[in-house]
Motif scaffolding. Structure first.
Motif: not given
Length: 236
Positions: A192-196, A200-203, A207-213
């Protein structure tokens, strides 16, 4: 009979046991499987127009967003399905069946191998079902070659194996089935907190590092690259 033959025989018996449990008590698997199916239908038919416009698509068929969301939901399906494995392992550890198995001449690893193989088979069956729903509502991957489809399937299987072993570990350390279910919740929440659902660049920047890594985003982006021809980059 060799040690390997005994291990294969006992693991096959435990696999059959777990598949019979899944067939006789399908409510847990169905409940976990309904989550990605409902999310797919919700985001396509309720939020589809707005989401599709946001990623550069649009139009009444929502085809851009269906193509974007399906790879993430396939991996989310695996995460949802293996939660049942954590619960099953915890039940085995706390309800006395392991103590009974220890009195029998069976291979020590066969119980866990049966859980893992059974869970992977259920995960792949769940992915096929969610994929069929996706195709029914308009998902297409006409640009993927046969080799890319094979690689995508291999990625899904490997991801299912990895998450299943994590779920098995959670089941082993949990004092009961309820704790195992709670401990395995990150396998449902992380997608739910990924690029699903959105890139990611729209977040927000923080928060982007959390979603990306995190484990799901690289796998999702790799699956998108294989099925849709998008840039895989370092994710593979």
């Amino acid at each position: 009979m060799s040690s390997l033959s005994l291990a294969v025989r006992d693991s096959s018996t435990m696999l059959r046991r777990n598949l019979l449990h899944a067939r006789r008590y399908p409510s847990l698997t169905l409940n976990l499987l309904l989550t990605p199916v409902m999310l797919l239908l919700l985001f396509v038919y309720v939020f589809g127009d707005a989401m599709s416009a946001g990623i550069g698509g649009g139009g009444p068929d929502r085809s851009e967003y269906i193509a974007y969301i399906v790879p993430g939901l396939l991996l989310m399906t695996i995460g949802s399905t293996v939660v049942g494995t954590a619960v099953s392992v915890a039940n085995d550890m706390t309800e006395g069946i392991i103590a009974r198995f220890r009195t029998m001449a069976i291979h020590r690893g066969s119980v866990l191998v049966g859980h893992v193989v059974g869970s992977v088979l259920q995960s792949i069956a769940s992915v096929v079902l969610v994929g069929a729903v996706a195709v029914a509502i308009g998902f297409r991957s006409s640009d993927a070659t046969a080799l890319e489809w094979l690689a995508a399937f291999g990625l899904l299987v490997l991801f299912a194996v990895a998450l299943t072993w994590i779920a098995v570990g959670m089941g082993l350390v949990s004092p009961n089935a309820e704790a195992a279910s709670n401990n395995a919740m990150p396998l449902i929440l992380l997608p739910l907190i990924s690029s699903t659902f959105v890139p990611v660049d729209a977040m927000p920047g923080w928060f982007q590092p959390i979603a990306e890594y995190q484990p799901f985003t690289p796998a999702i982006e790799t699956l998108r690259g294989l099925l849709l021809g998008s840039e895989i980059g370092h994710h593979g």
